[in-house]
Every structure is written in structure tokens, then in C-alpha cells.
Write an enzyme that holds these catalytic residues in place. Structure first.
Site, PDB file in Angstrom:
ATOM      1  N   HIS A  65       0.804  -1.221   0.000  1.00 37.88           N
ATOM      2  CA  HIS A  65       0.000   0.000   0.000  1.00 37.88           C
ATOM      3  C   HIS A  65       0.838   1.273   0.000  1.00 37.88           C
ATOM      4  O   HIS A  65       0.353   2.331  -0.426  1.00 37.88           O
ATOM      5  CB  HIS A  65      -0.938   0.003   1.211  1.00 37.88           C
ATOM      6  CG  HIS A  65      -2.111  -0.910   1.061  1.00 37.88           C
ATOM      7  ND1 HIS A  65      -3.360  -0.472   0.709  1.00 37.88           N
ATOM      8  CD2 HIS A  65      -2.218  -2.250   1.190  1.00 37.88           C
ATOM      9  CE1 HIS A  65      -4.192  -1.493   0.646  1.00 37.88           C
ATOM     10  NE2 HIS A  65      -3.518  -2.592   0.929  1.00 37.88           N
ATOM     11  N   ASP A 107      -8.066  -3.924 -19.901  1.00 39.54           N
ATOM     12  CA  ASP A 107      -8.506  -4.668 -21.088  1.00 39.54           C
ATOM     13  C   ASP A 107      -7.265  -5.176 -21.813  1.00 39.54           C
ATOM     14  O   ASP A 107      -6.495  -4.390 -22.364  1.00 39.54           O
ATOM     15  CB  ASP A 107      -9.335  -3.744 -21.988  1.00 39.54           C
ATOM     16  CG  ASP A 107      -9.783  -4.406 -23.275  1.00 39.54           C
ATOM     17  OD1 ASP A 107      -9.480  -5.599 -23.483  1.00 39.54           O
ATOM     18  OD2 ASP A 107     -10.424  -3.716 -24.098  1.00 39.54           O
TER      19      ASP A 107
END
Length: 437
Positions: free
Chosen positions: A150, A384
Site C-alpha cells: 500500500h 482490457d
């Protein structure tokens, strides 16, 4: 879920024309990197329908995009002065290939469970700052799951990276190159101007950080169930109309959904009327600082808002009351607040008083409080690889009661993932879809 690991390797950046930069450089963590959660865990899973690009193509795309997001391929450490840094040494990210003899639709749960953890790379002794696991199923479906540290990136930055990885795999130019400003952008003012008290907000005394009044044990975890709730566009509009009556500007979709969930969860918990409940809300600073920070900024730029209320007021007063609390507290985390935080976090107060970040995960049960991460504006659905966006997207399994995730679900609808104790479920399910709750 039967998963077989086929291979595990390190993927390193690939540079155009072999013009690799020096691997002896490093960048310092910013004050926002250092105040966030200092953990490495799972982020989300993305499921793709067949046909999909080959693992080899996706790996090549990852190697190319890492040349623009070098921090992922580096390692955390310290410089000679003890500053927390990222070594830009191009050591690589972990790339795991796995298979399953099952059909994905038969084993993928509709909400996070322990079983989905097998779709992620192991976190045991991990040194890599980013890990990827590609799991191929008998039906031809592909699941991509990542784990990350993180302190390297927040949700906005991670979403941008995933979208860029998809473009790179399709041999398309990356539409948003991240500026290399992590260690220079957030400088304290001269002289510093600390206008707000940041104690017990972003920082706390080190002795409080060790408070494990409710330990993270197996028995508590077994009592927690993650509920997935789907709010249709029609339901959300009803909530907005109800909460915004008499208000010059309608509350946002996020504000009314969170206000509604706050009230419903509080009812379901059966809290005492005189208790105080609060929400920890992540606030993205990119559009709040002046001048604005580019959306492409790669790193962390999040602080938190903390709306609070007595239980009796939250439950008995109209939805508008809760929505206003959320709206007003988030609005306070503005440019002045971000600048004040930078000056405070850059001062010697942190070391002198032995302060540590309040962003810790040392409890299994957050009641009477909540914590929420909204991914409504992140680019997770833009990943994608050449066969379209993921048809399913789900956060990882967090067995922490009160840790909410709010995600887009198409057509303006919203999904919320709500971890609750078993004895709260009946009341929650009874009230959750009542717009009059």
C-alpha cells in the site's frame, strides 16, 4: 477451489531500444506514502470471459508497462539518513501462472470468501512490491488477481496502472504517463503553517498503536460474514431524492449510499443509543489540492474524513442528517487541510513525540465504527488485455467487521461489500433495501 500453480517467476521492466536507466537510483516515500497502511495484501480479482490473450502476451505487456511504473519493480528500504525509500533497482514483480480443472462459473463466489485467497499469490515472506497471478479455468475463463504494497500506490494510482497494463498488452500507447514527482511534489511551506490538530487523526502515540483489545483471532473471523448488496439506479435515486429534500444541491450517490449503510449497519449492530459511531472515509487529494495534482500521479495522496454521530441521532433523525455529516466532514479535507498535514508530517514533531500512523489493521471488529473504501471512480474496469473489460470484479477477502467496499456495477448501479457478525445479519437484510430506513 482446486488451483494448481504451474510457474512462478520475476518479470522485470523492458525498455525501448535497450535504453535502461540506472538501477542505483531511489526515490523517497512522500508523507502520504508513509502515513498510509504499511502492509502488503490482496487488492481485487478480475474475471475475463474467453477468448483471452495468452499468458505470454500479458506478461510482455506487464514487462513493458513496468518501464513507466518502475516503483512496482523496485524494493522498499532506507537510505543512509534513515529515510524510507523505494530502490529503483528493477528487481521485478512476481508473476504466477496457475490453472484449475473447474469451470469458473461453478466455483467463483458472488462475494469474497476464504476460497478466493487461492487466486492470489502467497504473501509469505514476500519481498516484491507487486504480485500477479493468472489463473486459467477449464472453461477458458481467466482470473487476474494482484497483491501490492500500500505504500507504493493508492487506489487511484493502482487503477491507472492496471489500465496502462491493458494498453501495453494491446501494443497501444499508454494514455497517462505518471509524472515522477513522488519525492518532490509535497514539500512543506517555509515557514510551516500547521492549522489543524493532526493528533489522533492521521497520527497517534506509539503506545496506542499496540491496542489489540479485540484480537485478530480465528473465532472472531468465523463469526464474520461478508454481505454483497446491490443497489439499483432506481433505489439510489429514491435515496438521493429523500435525503436531498430542501437541500440546494443533491447529495452525491456515494454520500447517500454510505449514509444509508451507516444507519442500517448501526441498527443491525444493536448499539446503545448513547454510543458514538464514526466512519473513516478515504479522501483523494488530487482534485482537492490547489493547484490540482494530475490524476496520473503515481503514489499515495489520501487522507481521511471522520463523520461522527450519537447512535440515537443517526437512527432517529432523517437520512439527510447522516448525508450532511458525511458531506460536511469530507468537504473539510480541503487544500488547507492537506497543506497543514504536509507541514505537520514533515516536521520533527513525529519523531520527537514518537508518533505513528493511525492507518493500522489490528482489529477484527470495528464496531461501533466503520471504515469505507470507495472505488466508484477508479479505473479497475479499464483493464482490457484485448478481449474487453472484466465481466466480474470483486475485492479481496477482508474478514474485518465494518470494513466496507463500494464499487460500480454498471448502469449507474452500485455494489457494496459489507462484513458483519452473524447475529447482525437478519436485521441488516430486513432494513437494507428499505429506502425509508
Amino acid at each position: 477451489m482446486n488451483i494448481t500453480i504451474e510457474s512462478s517467476k520475476l518479470v522485470k521492466p523492458t525498455y525501448n531500444n535497450g535504453n535502461a536507466p540506472s538501477t542505483n537510483h531511489h526515490v523517497r516515500l512522500s508523507v502520504f506514502d508513509k502515513v498510509t497502511y504499511n502492509i502488503h495484501d490482496g487488492a481485487a480479482i478480475h474475471a475475463f470471459n474467453p477468448p483471452t490473450r495468452s499468458n505470454s502476451d500479458i506478461e510482455k505487456g506487464l514487462s513493458k508497462v513496468l518501464s513507466e511504473y518502475r516503483e512496482w519493480a523496485g524494493r522498499l528500504g532506507e537510505d543512509e539518513e534513515g529515510n524510507s525509500i523505494i530502490f529503483l533497482n528493477d528487481q521485478g514483480v512476481r508473476f504466477v501462472e496457475a490453472t484449475s480443472d473447474c469451470k469458473l462459473r461453478n466455483v467463483l463466489p458472488s462475494k469474497p470468501t476464504k476460497e478466493i485467497q487461492s487466486l492470489y499469490p502467497s504473501l509469505d515472506g514476500v519481498q516484491e512490491l507487486l504480485q500477479v497471478q493468472l489463473t486459467r479455468f477449464a472453461c477458458g475463463s481467466l482470473v487476474v488477481a494482484i497483491t501490492f504494497h500500500h505504500q507504493i500506490a493508492d487506489g487511484q494510482a493502482t487503477g491507472n496502472f492496471l489500465a496502462a497494463w491493458g494498453l501495453s498488452t494491446r501494443d497501444l500507447p499508454i494514455d497517462s504517463i505518471p509524472p515522477c514527482t513522488r519525492s518532490t511534489l509535497f514539500q512543506p511551506r517555509d515557514p510551516p503553517l500547521i492549522q489543524y490538530d493532526h493528533h489522533k487523526i492521521e497520527y497517534m502515540n506509539n503506545i496506542y498503536s499496540k491496542d489489540t483489545t479485540i484480537s485478530n483471532n480465528e473465532s472472531n473471523e468465523e463469526e464474520i460474514v461478508i454481505q454483497k448488496v446491490h443497489f439499483t439506479n432506481e433505489f439510489i435515486n429514491k435515496l438521493r431524492a429523500k435525503a436531498s429534500t430542501g437541500v440546494p444541491k443533491h447529495f452525491s450517490r456515494f454520500e447517500v449510499i454510505l449514509a444509508h449503510l451507516w444507519r442500517v449497519i448501526t441498527k443491525a449492530r444493536g448499539l446503545d443509543n448513547h454510543e458514538t459511531t464514526q466512519i473513516r472515509i478515504s479522501v483523494n487529494g488530487r482534485r482537492r489540492m490547489d493547484p490540482k495534482v494530475p490524476n496520473e500521479y503515481f503514489g499515495n495522496l489520501v487522507l481521511w474524513a471522520f463523520p461522527r454521530s450519537k447512535v440515537k441521532d443517526l437512527i432517529n433523525r432523517p437520512l439527510r442528517y447522516a448525508a450532511e455529516l458525511i458531506h460536511d466532514e469530507v468537504a473539510k479535507v480541503n487544500d488547507m487541510y492537506f497543506r497543514s498535514f504536509i507541514d505537520f508530517a514533515s516536521s520533527d514533531i513525529i519523531k520527537k513525540e514518537g508518533l505513528v500512523s493511525t492507518a493500522v489493521m489490528n482489529k477484527t471488529i470495528l464496531s461501533p465504527d466503520l471504515e469505507v473504501d470507495s472505488w466508484l471512480t477508479f479505473r479497475y474496469f479499464d483493464m482490457d488485455f484485448g478481449s474487453g473489460s472484466p465481466y466480474y470484479f470483486m475485492p479481496t477477502y477482508y474478514a474485518t467487521e465494518g470494513m466496507l467496499f463500494i464499487l460500480p456495477s454498471g448502469d449507474g448501479s452500485i455494489d457494496a461489500f459489507v462484513p458483519l457478525l452473524n447475529d447482525s445479519l437478519d436485521t441488516f437484510n430486513m432494513c437494507c433495501y428499505l429506502s425509508t430506513s
